[in-house]
Design an enzyme around this catalytic site. Sequence first.
Site, PDB file in Angstrom:
ATOM      1  CB  SER A  12      43.880  41.606  55.798  1.00 39.42           C
ATOM      2  OG  SER A  12      44.039  40.259  56.804  1.00 39.42           O
ATOM      3  CE1 TYR A  63      40.662  39.554  52.281  1.00 37.16           C
ATOM      4  CE2 TYR A  63      41.537  38.879  54.992  1.00 37.16           C
ATOM      5  CZ  TYR A  63      40.702  39.609  54.029  1.00 37.16           C
ATOM      6  OH  TYR A  63      40.687  41.196  54.874  1.00 37.16           O
TER       7      TYR A  63
HETATM    8  N1  LIG Z   1      36.212  43.934  57.869  1.00 36.60           N
HETATM    9  C1  LIG Z   1      37.573  43.416  58.472  1.00 36.60           C
HETATM   10  O1  LIG Z   1      37.696  43.225  59.529  1.00 36.60           O
HETATM   11  C2  LIG Z   1      38.913  43.296  58.033  1.00 36.60           C
HETATM   12  C3  LIG Z   1      39.952  43.357  58.260  1.00 36.60           C
HETATM   13  C4  LIG Z   1      41.161  42.949  57.553  1.00 36.60           C
HETATM   14  C5  LIG Z   1      41.694  43.606  56.446  1.00 36.60           C
HETATM   15  N2  LIG Z   1      40.474  43.823  55.836  1.00 36.60           N
HETATM   16  C6  LIG Z   1      39.939  44.834  54.371  1.00 36.60           C
HETATM   17  O2  LIG Z   1      39.669  45.838  54.432  1.00 36.60           O
HETATM   18  C7  LIG Z   1      39.516  46.117  53.088  1.00 36.60           C
HETATM   19  C8  LIG Z   1      37.886  47.607  53.517  1.00 36.60           C
HETATM   20  O3  LIG Z   1      37.071  45.958  53.731  1.00 36.60           O
HETATM   21  P1  LIG Z   1      35.184  45.926  54.123  1.00 36.60           P
HETATM   22  O4  LIG Z   1      35.226  45.316  55.784  1.00 36.60           O
HETATM   23  O5  LIG Z   1      34.956  47.312  54.579  1.00 36.60           O
HETATM   24  O6  LIG Z   1      35.033  45.354  53.066  1.00 36.60           O
HETATM   25  P2  LIG Z   1      33.169  45.658  52.889  1.00 36.60           P
HETATM   26  O7  LIG Z   1      32.399  45.971  53.967  1.00 36.60           O
HETATM   27  O8  LIG Z   1      33.280  44.024  52.506  1.00 36.60           O
HETATM   28  O9  LIG Z   1      33.340  46.077  51.734  1.00 36.60           O
HETATM   29  C9  LIG Z   1      34.349  45.956  50.889  1.00 36.60           C
HETATM   30  C10 LIG Z   1      34.687  46.875  49.613  1.00 36.60           C
HETATM   31  O10 LIG Z   1      35.446  46.284  48.224  1.00 36.60           O
HETATM   32  C11 LIG Z   1      34.584  46.951  46.923  1.00 36.60           C
HETATM   33  N3  LIG Z   1      34.851  46.118  46.046  1.00 36.60           N
HETATM   34  C12 LIG Z   1      34.757  44.637  46.275  1.00 36.60           C
HETATM   35  N4  LIG Z   1      35.086  44.045  44.650  1.00 36.60           N
HETATM   36  C13 LIG Z   1      34.878  44.999  44.273  1.00 36.60           C
HETATM   37  C14 LIG Z   1      34.643  45.361  42.523  1.00 36.60           C
HETATM   38  N5  LIG Z   1      35.178  43.855  41.667  1.00 36.60           N
HETATM   39  N6  LIG Z   1      35.562  46.700  42.134  1.00 36.60           N
HETATM   40  C15 LIG Z   1      35.434  46.967  43.098  1.00 36.60           C
HETATM   41  N7  LIG Z   1      35.003  47.197  44.251  1.00 36.60           N
HETATM   42  C16 LIG Z   1      34.769  45.797  45.113  1.00 36.60           C
HETATM   43  C17 LIG Z   1      32.904  46.921  47.410  1.00 36.60           C
HETATM   44  O11 LIG Z   1      32.370  46.998  46.409  1.00 36.60           O
HETATM   45  P3  LIG Z   1      30.490  46.633  46.428  1.00 36.60           P
HETATM   46  O12 LIG Z   1      29.687  47.059  47.700  1.00 36.60           O
HETATM   47  O13 LIG Z   1      30.207  47.659  45.038  1.00 36.60           O
HETATM   48  O14 LIG Z   1      30.775  45.264  46.180  1.00 36.60           O
HETATM   49  C18 LIG Z   1      33.180  47.188  48.741  1.00 36.60           C
HETATM   50  O15 LIG Z   1      32.932  48.566  48.671  1.00 36.60           O
HETATM   51  C19 LIG Z   1      39.257  44.944  52.630  1.00 36.60           C
HETATM   52  O16 LIG Z   1      40.592  45.017  51.693  1.00 36.60           O
HETATM   53  C20 LIG Z   1      39.744  44.106  53.218  1.00 36.60           C
HETATM   54  O17 LIG Z   1      40.444  42.687  53.426  1.00 36.60           O
HETATM   55  C21 LIG Z   1      38.912  43.742  56.167  1.00 36.60           C
END
Ligand SMILES: NC(=O)c1ccc[n+]([C@@H]2O[C@H](COP(=O)([O-])OP(=O)(O)OC[C@H]3O[C@@H](n4cnc5c(N)ncnc54)[C@H](OP(=O)(O)O)[C@@H]3O)[C@@H](O)[C@H]2O)c1
Length: 284
Positions: free
Chosen positions: A144, A157
């Site tokens: 991130s 985080y």
């Molecule tokens: N969205 C943003 O603005 C943003 C910005 C910068 C970086 N990121 C990074 O991008 C990545 C994806 O983010 P996102 O926004 O797509 O997040 P999200 O929609 O909240 O999805 C999170 C994913 O992680 C999985 N996960 C969480 N805990 C887990 C565990 N214990 N074991 C296995 N899987 C687990 C979830 O699975 P379940 O559905 O089964 O819980 C889900 O598939 C993350 O690493 C996040 O930090 C996001």
Amino acid sequence: MKDFNGKTVLLTGASGGIGRHIARLFAERGVNLALAATARSEEKLTALAKEVASAGAQSMVVTADITDAAQRSEMIRQAEDRFGPVDILINNAGIEEVMAFHLLTEENLARIIEINLNSPLALAREVLSGMLERRRGSIVNVSSLSGKVPVAYSAVYSATKAGLIAWNKAMGDELAGTGVRMSVVCPTYVAGEGMHAAYGVAAPKLAGEVTPEAVAKAVLRALEKNVSEILVTAGPMRPLLAIRELFPGFENFLMKRIGMGDFLRRRAEGAERSRQSENHGRGA
Ligand SMILES: NC(=O)c1ccc[n+]([C@@H]2O[C@H](COP(=O)([O-])OP(=O)(O)OC[C@H]3O[C@@H](n4cnc5c(N)ncnc54)[C@H](OP(=O)(O)O)[C@@H]3O)[C@@H](O)[C@H]2O)c1
């Protein structure tokens, strides 16, 4: 890496906002996709597997809590039994708890570090020996921008994401000449879907937001062009990071100027209200 056809891709966080877009983009490249998330998202994963199969990729669903060593190994075993050794690991799963640091429980604290930092490292460790023996393979870590510019109310985080960036850098040097590559992708706030969108508070205009498609494209570009680190931001960020290194006070000035402090506070207050109404709903 240019030819993705028939490669085994293990994608964690596939049920989430960004993961689904990564899966769709890689499906168009004819990969064999193992779509991973926890068992609570099996239905979402199954729907996504059907969608990407219609785009030409072979796919399967693997469920695991990535903080559990046995479940992690079983997830890799299932993917490799079906498609052969993992060629590309995409460490995309992650969680964010937006709240003041002192309010986090020890359990919260450990879980953020486990999911965002320890588990991606452990997954990489498990697939790396095979990759090194075969002298090919790639790992992409979704970090991130907050790993570069840490933010209030997401301090742990930010620390885990900074950890991923530091680890990636060290590993890039360690893996030089082995045929195995490692990259990190650092998106700013993602609009529309995913963990930031779920909080319902838009980032300040000058900080900018990006689309989940842009993040997915960056993951692909990291692999195609062997780029070690990609920032996915709405405007040019590296010059600002360089200025900050030269003038440390500049960051505080800029954050204030673009309204980041106010945005982060409103986001934390919104998150606190949601937690309270969830607890109220549960009769706590
Ligand atoms: N969205 C943003 O603005 C943003 C910005 C910068 C970086 N990121 C990074 O991008 C990545 C994806 O983010 P996102 O926004 O797509 O997040 P999200 O929609 O909240 O999805 C999170 C994913 O992680 C999985 N996960 C969480 N805990 C887990 C565990 N214990 N074991 C296995 N899987 C687990 C979830 O699975 P379940 O559905 O089964 O819980 C889900 O598939 C993350 O690493 C996040 O930090 C996001």
